[in-house]
Design a protein around this motif. Structure first.
Motif, PDB file in Angstrom:
ATOM      1  N   ALA A   1       0.898  -1.249   0.110  1.00  0.00           N
ATOM      2  CA  ALA A   1      -0.085  -0.005  -0.098  1.00  0.00           C
ATOM      3  C   ALA A   1       0.955   1.283   0.006  1.00  0.00           C
ATOM      4  O   ALA A   1       0.804   2.310  -0.655  1.00  0.00           O
ATOM      5  N   ALA A   2       2.101   1.262   0.887  1.00  0.00           N
ATOM      6  CA  ALA A   2       2.979   2.365   0.723  1.00  0.00           C
ATOM      7  C   ALA A   2       3.445   2.594  -0.457  1.00  0.00           C
ATOM      8  O   ALA A   2       3.597   3.838  -1.164  1.00  0.00           O
ATOM      9  N   ALA A   3       3.786   1.415  -1.354  1.00  0.00           N
ATOM     10  CA  ALA A   3       4.418   1.627  -2.711  1.00  0.00           C
ATOM     11  C   ALA A   3       3.484   2.233  -3.550  1.00  0.00           C
ATOM     12  O   ALA A   3       3.802   3.103  -4.500  1.00  0.00           O
ATOM     13  N   LEU A   4       2.054   1.676  -3.450  1.00  0.00           N
ATOM     14  CA  LEU A   4       1.039   2.273  -4.409  1.00  0.00           C
ATOM     15  C   LEU A   4       0.797   3.745  -4.217  1.00  0.00           C
ATOM     16  O   LEU A   4       0.838   4.516  -5.270  1.00  0.00           O
ATOM     17  N   LEU A   5       0.838   4.229  -2.918  1.00  0.00           N
ATOM     18  CA  LEU A   5       0.782   5.685  -2.656  1.00  0.00           C
ATOM     19  C   LEU A   5       1.934   6.513  -3.140  1.00  0.00           C
ATOM     20  O   LEU A   5       1.475   7.562  -3.522  1.00  0.00           O
ATOM     21  N   VAL A   6       3.113   6.092  -2.884  1.00  0.00           N
ATOM     22  CA  VAL A   6       4.276   6.841  -3.368  1.00  0.00           C
ATOM     23  C   VAL A   6       4.071   6.816  -4.852  1.00  0.00           C
ATOM     24  O   VAL A   6       4.447   7.745  -5.457  1.00  0.00           O
ATOM     25  N   ALA A   7       3.729   5.618  -5.634  1.00  0.00           N
ATOM     26  CA  ALA A   7       3.895   5.630  -7.180  1.00  0.00           C
ATOM     27  C   ALA A   7       2.627   6.522  -7.500  1.00  0.00           C
ATOM     28  O   ALA A   7       2.832   7.074  -8.824  1.00  0.00           O
TER      29      ALA A   7
END
Length: 79
Positions: A22-28
């Motif tokens: 989820a962190a990766a998706l938000l950053v992306a």
């Protein structure tokens, strides 16, 4: 980057709950990772820390960020 009354963003919650994907998706998707960077360093899981480090260092992007960026691009095309 919306904040609750305590100043926490959705990215903060991914850090506190150790949700690396989820962190990766938000950053992306463009979330400002600098808002939760200190918390990631202090309490993030090793994988969450690696995502934040990859986001901060151009050219050293974490593989999960690369995969998330592809997913975000696909979602933007579909909408």
């Amino acid at each position: 980057d919306a904040e609750n009354l305590d100043g926490a963003t959705p990215l903060h919650f991914t850090v506190f709950n150790r949700q690396a994907k989820a962190a990766a998706l938000l950053v992306a998707a463009g979330a400002d990772f600098s808002l939760a960077q200190d918390d990631a360093a202090a309490v993030g899981s090793p994988e969450v820390k690696a995502i934040f480090q990859g986001a901060a260092q151009a050219g050293h992007e974490h593989p999960m960020l690369k995969a998330a960026a592809i997913r975000v691009d696909k979602m933007r095309v579909q909408s």
